[in-house]
Design an enzyme around this catalytic site. Structure first.
Site, short mmCIF file in Angstrom:
data_model
loop_
_atom_site.label_atom_id
_atom_site.label_comp_id
_atom_site.label_asym_id
_atom_site.label_seq_id
_atom_site.Cartn_x
_atom_site.Cartn_y
_atom_site.Cartn_z
CE1 TYR A 139 -6.40 -0.97 5.03
CE2 TYR A 139 -4.73 -2.65 5.26
CZ TYR A 139 -5.14 -1.35 5.41
OH TYR A 139 -4.26 -0.44 5.94
NE ARG A 152 -3.29 0.40 2.99
CZ ARG A 152 -4.44 0.90 2.60
NH1 ARG A 152 -5.21 0.21 1.79
NH2 ARG A 152 -4.85 2.08 3.01
CG ASP A 196 -7.83 2.66 0.29
OD1 ASP A 196 -7.71 2.50 1.52
OD2 ASP A 196 -6.88 2.60 -0.50
NE ARG A 211 5.69 8.67 -4.58
CZ ARG A 211 4.92 9.09 -3.58
NH1 ARG A 211 5.43 9.82 -2.60
NH2 ARG A 211 3.65 8.79 -3.59
NE ARG A 216 -3.57 6.96 11.88
CZ ARG A 216 -4.17 6.90 10.71
NH1 ARG A 216 -3.53 7.26 9.62
NH2 ARG A 216 -5.41 6.47 10.59
NE ARG A 249 -4.76 -4.51 16.13
CZ ARG A 249 -4.34 -4.74 17.36
NH1 ARG A 249 -4.77 -5.81 18.03
NH2 ARG A 249 -3.50 -3.92 17.95
CD GLU A 269 -5.59 5.83 14.32
OE1 GLU A 269 -5.82 6.94 13.79
OE2 GLU A 269 -5.44 4.78 13.68
N1 UDP Z 1 3.03 1.28 8.24
C1 UDP Z 1 4.13 1.30 9.09
N2 UDP Z 1 4.62 2.51 9.49
C2 UDP Z 1 4.07 3.67 9.11
C3 UDP Z 1 2.96 3.64 8.22
C4 UDP Z 1 2.47 2.42 7.82
O1 UDP Z 1 4.63 0.27 9.50
O2 UDP Z 1 4.55 4.73 9.54
C5 UDP Z 1 2.52 -0.04 7.83
C6 UDP Z 1 1.41 -0.54 8.75
O3 UDP Z 1 1.50 -1.94 8.87
C7 UDP Z 1 0.16 -0.14 8.00
C8 UDP Z 1 0.59 -0.37 6.55
O4 UDP Z 1 1.97 0.03 6.53
O5 UDP Z 1 -0.93 -0.94 8.34
C9 UDP Z 1 -0.21 0.39 5.52
O6 UDP Z 1 -0.15 1.76 5.84
P1 UDP Z 1 -1.36 2.72 5.49
O7 UDP Z 1 -0.92 4.10 5.79
O8 UDP Z 1 -1.85 2.40 4.14
O9 UDP Z 1 -2.42 2.30 6.59
P2 UDP Z 1 -3.94 2.79 6.74
O10 UDP Z 1 -4.18 3.92 5.81
O11 UDP Z 1 -4.73 1.61 6.38
O12 UDP Z 1 -4.03 3.16 8.18
#
Ligand code: UDP
Length: 397
Positions: A362, A176, A364, A180, A288, A257, A309
């Site tokens: 999962y 996901r 979006d 870059r 976060r 979760r 969170e």
């Molecule tokens: N992830 C991580 N560190 C970060 C951001 C994301 O390890 O700082 C991992 C984490 O397992 C997360 C996944 O990458 O579930 C996908 O991130 P995304 O931001 O897409 O999560 P969401 O938007 O579903 O909260």
């Protein structure tokens, strides 16, 4: 000639709302939408914070992003989506860095001044070349980024987020996030990105605002009650709630979760200087912090509000957020799907299961909307042709 049908839709999130609207418009259906919560929008629900006036995403940040012109054009019919680019920061044990991992992150993390080509070669030298087909999240990260970046940015955050080791999670979760080799720090790799100025709940209210749609909030659906007292009024049911809940969890609970938010009482005008900061180290229990005024840079507010969170396992009564999809969940899912197929055949009225919770994926917002549009359009054709609607219009991936 348009044929009429009375359809009951459970859930007033994007799935239920878009399906309702499209069916109301394309096949002259009369639709009732029920939701057990006191508000529209499901987990996209937004509202003005009483203390600060800031538009708060009550179930966590939702940033609309899509590559689909069709979906982007669709949502804009119902809301003023203002440009918003998600630029996330990560607070790690070694300081604050830019996410997703980009050229700035790499140069700052390793104390280098690489150009894109050098950075690409460097990161590829760090990747574990012995891993050919990554079988899980950890292997995917080690192959792509090497151990240092994996541990600093992903390992602990993922353990906090998912409550299990990254070795137990599918590689697709990491896919996901882009990596870059430029200074582009846009969190998403998508063509269109924005946030509705009036909030998501207003967008969904407008989608549902149609003379053939009646919405009932705080109205709980129970399969058992419905079976005991089938309403002859309806001739189709579209269920967008959790699949296991539909069967009263008779086979057990699918793993999800959930997240909890702790309000931070901010005394400054700007608490953290950014919409989202991820805390990637295990020394901090939250995943976060989001500060919602930064999701609406076109507004001005003298005060601010932010939320820590926390992620945890879903218990009875909690709101399901992220389907875990562990091997045991997939086995259970298969059982529920078989039950759903036979239930749909035997039930007094046909049923279709639609959306994130009913298909246990999962997803979006853009995917949810795209699937609801596809479903409604093919359903309209089937209704006209007097064919039954499919139980699971979208296959699980
Ligand atoms: N992830 C991580 N560190 C970060 C951001 C994301 O390890 O700082 C991992 C984490 O397992 C997360 C996944 O990458 O579930 C996908 O991130 P995304 O931001 O897409 O999560 P969401 O938007 O579903 O909260």
């Amino acid at each position: 000639m348009k044929l009429s049908k009375n359809i009951l839709i459970i859930g007033a999130g994007f799935s239920g709302a878009v399906a309702a609207r499209e069916l109301a418009e394309t096949c002259a259906c009369k639709i009732e939408v029920w939701d057990e919560r006191p508000h529209l929008g499901g987990n996209c629900h937004t509202g003005r914070d009483a203390e600060t006036g800031v538009m708060v995403h009550h179930y966590g940040p939702h940033i609309f992003n899509t590559d689909s012109e069709r979906v982007w054009a669709y949502v804009q019919k119902f809301g003023d989506f203002r440009p918003f680019t998600n630029r996330v920061k990560a607070l790690t044990a070694r300081g604050v860095f830019s996410l997703p991992i980009n050229l700035l992150t790499i140069n700052q993390f390793f104390g280098k001044t690489f150009n894109p080509e050098e950075a690409r070669a460097f990161i590829s030298s760090l990747g574990d070349a012995t891993i050919r087909e990554p079988a899980n999240f950890e292997e995917q990260a080690l192959k792509m980024l090497g151990r240092d970046l994996y541990e600093a940015f992903f390992r602990d955050y993922t353990i906090k987020q998912w409550g299990c080791h990254p070795r137990e999670l599918p590689a697709a979760i990491l896919q996901r996030l882009p990596i870059r080799f430029s200074y582009d720090d846009n969190y998403y790799n998508r063509r269109f990105q924005g946030i509705p100025a009036e909030g998501y709940t207003e967008v969904i209210r407008r989608i549902l605002d149609h003379p053939s749609i009646a919405v009932h909030l705080e109205k709980k659906f129970s399969t058992a009650d419905f079976a005991a007292n089938p309403s002859p009024h309806f001739n189709h049911l579209i269920h967008t709630g959790p699949l296991d809940a539909f069967f009263g969890y008779s086979e057990g609970r699918l793993g999800y979760r959930t997240v909890e938010f702790e309000r931070i009482h901010c005394t400054t005008e700007d608490y953290q200087g950014n919409a989202v900061i991820n805390y990637t180290d295990r020394s901090v229990p939250w995943t976060r912090i989001h500060e919602h005024k930064h999701f609406a840079p076109w507004e001005h507010h003298a005060k601010t509000v932010a939320f820590r969170e926390f992620s945890k396992e879903t218990e009875p009564g909690d709101i399901p957020y992220y389907p875990k999809r562990l091997a045991s969940d997939k086995t259970l899912l298969q059982r529920y799907r078989i039950m759903a197929e036979s239930h749909a055949k035997a039930a007094p009225l046909p049923i279709s299961f639609l959306g994130r919770l009913a298909t246990y994926r999962y997803m979006d917002m853009e995917t949810v909307i795209g699937e609801a549009l596809d479903f409604a359009h093919s359903a309209a054709n089937r209704i006209t042709a007097k064919q039954p609607l499919p139980t699971f219009p979208n296959h699980e991936s």
